[in-house]
Design a protein around this motif. Sequence first.
Motif, PDB file in Angstrom:
ATOM      1  N   SER A   1      12.445 -56.447  26.449  1.00  0.00           N
ATOM      2  CA  SER A   1      13.012 -56.285  25.118  1.00  0.00           C
ATOM      3  C   SER A   1      11.922 -56.234  24.061  1.00  0.00           C
ATOM      4  CB  SER A   1      13.976 -57.443  24.797  1.00  0.00           C
ATOM      5  OG  SER A   1      13.276 -58.674  24.771  1.00  0.00           O
ATOM      6  N   LEU A   2      12.295 -55.782  22.872  1.00  0.00           N
ATOM      7  CA  LEU A   2      11.396 -55.748  21.722  1.00  0.00           C
ATOM      8  C   LEU A   2      12.024 -56.572  20.608  1.00  0.00           C
ATOM      9  CD1 LEU A   2      11.286 -52.288  22.631  1.00  0.00           C
ATOM     10  CD2 LEU A   2       9.184 -52.833  21.454  1.00  0.00           C
ATOM     11  N   THR A   3      11.197 -57.284  19.863  1.00  0.00           N
ATOM     12  CA  THR A   3      11.674 -58.103  18.746  1.00  0.00           C
ATOM     13  C   THR A   3      10.999 -57.655  17.467  1.00  0.00           C
ATOM     14  OG1 THR A   3      11.980 -60.014  20.212  1.00  0.00           O
ATOM     15  CG2 THR A   3      11.903 -60.449  17.847  1.00  0.00           C
ATOM     16  N   LEU A   4      11.807 -57.287  16.493  1.00  0.00           N
ATOM     17  CA  LEU A   4      11.309 -56.884  15.180  1.00  0.00           C
ATOM     18  C   LEU A   4      11.601 -57.999  14.178  1.00  0.00           C
ATOM     19  CD1 LEU A   4      10.122 -54.508  13.421  1.00  0.00           C
ATOM     20  CD2 LEU A   4      12.501 -54.027  12.811  1.00  0.00           C
TER      21      LEU A   4
ATOM     22  N   THR B   1      15.583 -60.747  11.878  1.00  0.00           N
ATOM     23  CA  THR B   1      15.108 -60.616  13.248  1.00  0.00           C
ATOM     24  C   THR B   1      16.043 -59.672  13.992  1.00  0.00           C
ATOM     25  OG1 THR B   1      14.243 -62.891  13.244  1.00  0.00           O
ATOM     26  CG2 THR B   1      14.533 -61.829  15.384  1.00  0.00           C
ATOM     27  N   VAL B   2      15.476 -58.624  14.560  1.00  0.00           N
ATOM     28  CA  VAL B   2      16.265 -57.631  15.302  1.00  0.00           C
ATOM     29  C   VAL B   2      15.691 -57.526  16.710  1.00  0.00           C
ATOM     30  CG1 VAL B   2      17.064 -55.248  15.404  1.00  0.00           C
ATOM     31  CG2 VAL B   2      16.731 -56.354  13.182  1.00  0.00           C
ATOM     32  N   LYS B   3      16.539 -57.741  17.712  1.00  0.00           N
ATOM     33  CA  LYS B   3      16.120 -57.614  19.108  1.00  0.00           C
ATOM     34  C   LYS B   3      16.836 -56.436  19.742  1.00  0.00           C
ATOM     35  CE  LYS B   3      14.930 -62.455  19.947  1.00  0.00           C
ATOM     36  NZ  LYS B   3      15.121 -63.640  20.820  1.00  0.00           N
TER      37      LYS B   3
ATOM     38  N   MET C   1      12.679 -47.090  16.262  1.00  0.00           N
ATOM     39  CA  MET C   1      13.794 -47.981  15.994  1.00  0.00           C
ATOM     40  C   MET C   1      13.968 -48.085  14.486  1.00  0.00           C
ATOM     41  SD  MET C   1      12.066 -51.712  16.829  1.00  0.00           S
ATOM     42  CE  MET C   1      13.627 -52.546  16.624  1.00  0.00           C
ATOM     43  N   THR C   2      15.094 -48.628  14.041  1.00  0.00           N
ATOM     44  CA  THR C   2      15.361 -48.694  12.606  1.00  0.00           C
ATOM     45  C   THR C   2      15.640 -50.126  12.160  1.00  0.00           C
ATOM     46  OG1 THR C   2      17.722 -48.264  12.956  1.00  0.00           O
ATOM     47  CG2 THR C   2      16.310 -46.370  12.500  1.00  0.00           C
TER      48      THR C   2
ATOM     49  N   LYS D   1       6.697 -56.997   5.168  1.00  0.00           N
ATOM     50  CA  LYS D   1       5.898 -56.913   6.389  1.00  0.00           C
ATOM     51  C   LYS D   1       6.832 -56.915   7.587  1.00  0.00           C
ATOM     52  CE  LYS D   1       2.509 -59.488   9.140  1.00  0.00           C
ATOM     53  NZ  LYS D   1       1.683 -60.711   9.211  1.00  0.00           N
ATOM     54  N   VAL D   2       6.617 -55.978   8.515  1.00  0.00           N
ATOM     55  CA  VAL D   2       7.390 -55.943   9.753  1.00  0.00           C
ATOM     56  C   VAL D   2       6.443 -56.171  10.925  1.00  0.00           C
ATOM     57  CG1 VAL D   2       9.231 -54.474   8.883  1.00  0.00           C
ATOM     58  CG2 VAL D   2       7.208 -53.414   9.872  1.00  0.00           C
ATOM     59  N   ARG D   3       6.873 -57.022  11.850  1.00  0.00           N
ATOM     60  CA  ARG D   3       6.052 -57.340  13.022  1.00  0.00           C
ATOM     61  C   ARG D   3       6.866 -57.069  14.280  1.00  0.00           C
ATOM     62  NH1 ARG D   3       3.949 -63.300  13.145  1.00  0.00           N
ATOM     63  NH2 ARG D   3       6.096 -63.744  13.739  1.00  0.00           N
TER      64      ARG D   3
END
Length: 319
Positions: free
Chosen positions: A69-72, A84-86, A98-99, A133-135
Motif C-alpha cells: 500500500s501507499l500512504t499519503l 491521511t490517504v491510504k 493518485m489524487t 506539504k505532501v509526503r
Amino acid sequence: ALFEGQNRPNGAMISYIINKPEEKPEVKTDEKKADDKGKKAEAKKEDKPAADKKPEEKKDEKPKIKYDSLTLEVFNMKGDKIRTVKVKAPEDNGFNRMTWGMNEKGERQPSREKARPNAPEPGGPQVLPGAYKVRLTFGNQKDSTMITVKSDPRFQNMGPILESRYAMLKDLQKMTGLATQATERLRESKEIADEYEKKIKEAKRDDLKEAGEKTKAIKDSVNAVLDYILGKEDKRQGIVRSPDPTPVSYIGTAQFFIGSSKDPVGTTDQRVFKQAEDQTRHVLDRVNAFYEKQWPAYRTAMEKVSISPFKNYEPLKRN
C-alpha cells in the motif's frame, strides 16, 4: 452507441514512480543443515544446564517491510497533519498517479454500526488557499513535495468569504463528531445489555426474570434514543431513507448549503447553521439525560445480579 469517457479526477494530481524490491526466497543450503546437526549433537552431550546459567535470549526480529500500500500524508504550514490517504499499491512498477481531494480529515458519520478497523479516514472540509506539504510513503521509502492550492480565478476577493465559510464548516464538523460520540456510547451500552441478555437466557434461572425484564427495557430505551438521532431503522432491501428529517440530517443540510456556495455568508446559511446547532443541542440533552437517569439505575441493578457459569453438582450414587 454511446461514448463514455473518463472525467478528470477532482483534486490535486500527484505523480509518483515505484519500484518494488524483488523478494528473494530463503534457501537452506546443505552447509546450514550440517551445522544444525552439529549443534544438536553438542546439545545432547551436555548434562543438565547449570542453575546460574540463563537461557540465551532471542534477538528481536525486525518486522517485515510491506509494499502492499501507499500512504499519503498532508501537512499545513504549521506542520500539523491534516489528512491521511491510504491506497492499494499498483501491481506494476513504474509511473502512476493518485489524487488528494484538497480536503482535511473529517469526522465519521453517526451510525448504529461499528466502524471497520481498517476503514479509511473520512474526508472533511476543503482546505483554504495556501501551501501544503505532501509526503508519500511506500514500504520504508518516503518522499515529499509542496502543493499550492489557489482560489478559483473566476471569483475575485474570495479570501474573507472562504475563511468565513471554512470556520462554519469546521463548527459543523464538531457537531458531527459530537453526534457520532453519542451514537458510539449508545451502541456500547446496547452491547453490554445484549451480553447480559445472552447470559440470562443461558442461565435459565427463575430468579433472573426481573433482570431480564430490566435488560429488555433498557435496550428499548437505547433504541428509542438512536431512532431519535438517526431515524427509525428500516430493514427493507434497497435504498431507503427516513421520510422525516432527523437531527443528523440538519447537520448534513447545513454542510451542503455552506460548502457549495461562493457568495458571502447570507441569511440562508445562517438559518441552516442555527438549525443544525439547535438539533445538536437537542441530541446532547437527550443522550445526557439517558445517562444521568436511566443508565445508572440499570447499572446498579445489574451489578447486584450474580450470573456465574458454575453449577452445583450433587454426589453421584450407585444405588
